[in-house]
Scaffold this active site. Sequence first.
Site, short mmCIF file in Angstrom:
data_model
loop_
_atom_site.label_atom_id
_atom_site.label_comp_id
_atom_site.label_asym_id
_atom_site.label_seq_id
_atom_site.Cartn_x
_atom_site.Cartn_y
_atom_site.Cartn_z
N GLU A 17 -9.76 -2.77 -4.12
CA GLU A 17 -9.66 -3.61 -5.31
C GLU A 17 -10.48 -4.88 -5.13
O GLU A 17 -11.21 -5.03 -4.15
CB GLU A 17 -8.21 -3.93 -5.63
CG GLU A 17 -7.43 -4.67 -4.54
CD GLU A 17 -5.99 -4.92 -4.96
OE1 GLU A 17 -5.76 -5.88 -5.74
OE2 GLU A 17 -5.09 -4.16 -4.52
N ASP A 65 -6.41 1.11 -0.33
CA ASP A 65 -6.38 0.15 -1.44
C ASP A 65 -7.76 -0.48 -1.58
O ASP A 65 -8.16 -1.31 -0.77
CB ASP A 65 -5.31 -0.90 -1.16
CG ASP A 65 -5.18 -1.94 -2.27
OD1 ASP A 65 -5.97 -1.91 -3.23
OD2 ASP A 65 -4.28 -2.79 -2.17
N ASP A 115 6.01 0.00 -4.54
CA ASP A 115 5.18 -0.31 -3.37
C ASP A 115 5.50 -1.72 -2.93
O ASP A 115 5.78 -2.60 -3.74
CB ASP A 115 3.69 -0.13 -3.65
CG ASP A 115 3.17 -1.00 -4.77
OD1 ASP A 115 2.66 -2.11 -4.48
OD2 ASP A 115 3.25 -0.58 -5.94
#
Length: 289
Positions: A179, A177, A88
């Site tokens: 996080e 994503d 990634d």
Amino acid sequence: MHVHRSGPARHPRRSAARVAGILLTLLALLGGTFGTAAAAQPAGTPAKDAPEPTHPGQDWAGSQIAKHEGGTGLPAAPSLAASVEGVDVSGHQGNVAWSTLWNSGVKFAYVKATESTSYINPYFAQQYNGSYNVGMIRGAYHFATPNTSSGAAQANYFVDHGGGWSRDGKTLPGALDMEYNPYGATCYGMSATALVNWMKDWFATYKARTGRDAVIYTSTSWWKQCTGNYAGFGNTNPLWIPRYGSSVGELPAGWGFHTIWQYTSTGPTVGDHNSFNGAYDRLQALANG
């Protein structure tokens, strides 16, 4: 000459009481209107929007994992019998040497497209198209900042700036994503319920736009701390989990297996390397939907 007018005498105190009663009635009606508007606020909308990200180029999938969870040593090679190597990337890598990665055995890639509703990866075209052109199956991901705008707003921004999907056999569903907050409070100053509702809003909007259930990138530690280990996404959203060690470790609630494992942030050429949990034909199946 004084003129006498017939009718009831005026009483100042009584008139003032009447005016006060009218004002209280109006305030009550206005209060009810405002209360209804607040109750109708879309799910997943932050109570108070935070400022837009100030260093989005430094935020990528896993940028906060090593800071909070450690594990930045030498990469550990996955021991899965059937797996596919991937990477990634995001804007901080600039132009990527895709031929080098392809020749080393990398077969898929996820590319950061957007963050919040204000940032587009300036290298997205080179990274997204470059990985495709060498033969990789690739997808795009969105770095979430749930306290800056609603889930729907960020999902739409993502789809409008590279996060779409097509059944061409080479495009993975978009990824969200989730996080540690790079700008402050770990859970973005939001309750577990508010964060889960924000994600529901994002996922529903993404599916309405593309027809696909998005992948979710998150760590077990963050998930437990910030969602109360919510188990409701495991049946619909494939799990992409970061853990820099010899095994994938414990999974968040709701998932019986992971789909992608980000197993190192110090791999060759680009740093972040991933392992798809299955043979290449299963990766193709994920792309085809």
